[in-house]
Design a protein around this motif. Sequence first.
Motif, PDB file in Angstrom:
ATOM      1  N   LYS A 147     -10.327   9.095 -11.808  1.00  0.00           N
ATOM      2  CA  LYS A 147     -11.427   8.201 -11.421  1.00  0.00           C
ATOM      3  C   LYS A 147     -10.945   6.759 -11.281  1.00  0.00           C
ATOM      4  N   GLN A 148     -10.064   6.345 -12.189  1.00  0.00           N
ATOM      5  CA  GLN A 148      -9.516   4.990 -12.112  1.00  0.00           C
ATOM      6  C   GLN A 148      -8.692   4.798 -10.838  1.00  0.00           C
ATOM      7  N   ILE A 149      -7.846   5.769 -10.529  1.00  0.00           N
ATOM      8  CA  ILE A 149      -7.014   5.696  -9.315  1.00  0.00           C
ATOM      9  C   ILE A 149      -7.892   5.610  -8.072  1.00  0.00           C
ATOM     10  N   SER A 182     -11.672   0.596  -3.607  1.00  0.00           N
ATOM     11  CA  SER A 182     -12.059  -0.809  -3.662  1.00  0.00           C
ATOM     12  C   SER A 182     -11.093  -1.685  -2.868  1.00  0.00           C
ATOM     13  N   ALA A 183      -9.803  -1.364  -2.969  1.00  0.00           N
ATOM     14  CA  ALA A 183      -8.793  -2.197  -2.312  1.00  0.00           C
ATOM     15  C   ALA A 183      -8.719  -1.970  -0.809  1.00  0.00           C
ATOM     16  N   TYR A 184      -8.940  -0.718  -0.369  1.00  0.00           N
ATOM     17  CA  TYR A 184      -8.684  -0.380   1.028  1.00  0.00           C
ATOM     18  C   TYR A 184      -9.939   0.014   1.801  1.00  0.00           C
ATOM     19  N   ALA A 208       0.832  -1.206   0.000  1.00  0.00           N
ATOM     20  CA  ALA A 208       0.000   0.000   0.000  1.00  0.00           C
ATOM     21  C   ALA A 208       0.864   1.253   0.000  1.00  0.00           C
ATOM     22  N   ARG A 209       1.959   1.209   0.752  1.00  0.00           N
ATOM     23  CA  ARG A 209       2.856   2.364   0.820  1.00  0.00           C
ATOM     24  C   ARG A 209       3.459   2.677  -0.550  1.00  0.00           C
TER      25      ARG A 209
END
Length: 214
Positions: free
Chosen positions: A135-137, A143-145, A88-89
């Motif tokens: 928007k993609q970022i 979604s991931a976090y 994540a970092r």
Amino acid sequence: MLTISSKNYSSWSLRGWLLCKIAGIDFAESKVDPDDADNRQELLLLSPTVRVPRLSHGKVAVWDTLAMAEYLHETHPEAGLYPADPVARAQCRAISGEMHSGFANLRSALPMNLKAHHDRFKVFSGAKPDIERVKQIWTECLSAYGGPFLFGAAPTVADAFYAPVCTRFATYSVALPAELQAYVDHIRAWPLMAEWTEGARTEPEEIAELDVEF
């Protein structure tokens, strides 16, 4: 000491200010008017690029927001400016660096102006790929976090770097999917953003912007 420019127009100043706030440091603000020749001469002594924000801490001077993020992370690792998880970092650093060095068309087409609001603003076609990339970022991170910030429950460098984009999307009524609009609303309601926005509202209607974004 954090030297900044307009709170209404200067997205770079906002990023630097949010970084300092997230780091939890006790700092004073110094505001400059770039149209004042004396102030401009002083800034040349403070920062070779004549840009803000500029963080002064003892003998240390940092006038680049990405460098500022790294310096604050080094000096205040407990603040959580970057996620603890190494994957994540790395992603946080990557998307923050992407905002720092890219999105020129978005910056040009949708300049930051916290006092303005345009219901039917026609977005320059060249800026649309930048908007889609943002928007993609955001979609990938949320979604991931799990939100409500880009990397989970607490704000990070990435939120400081993308907060001005949230204000731009609100100013120019950029249509977003519900989950991304919720992120924009969360950032705009963030107490730190509310504090900054209140400062912007007290500024004169016309004030020059020091850090040109084009």
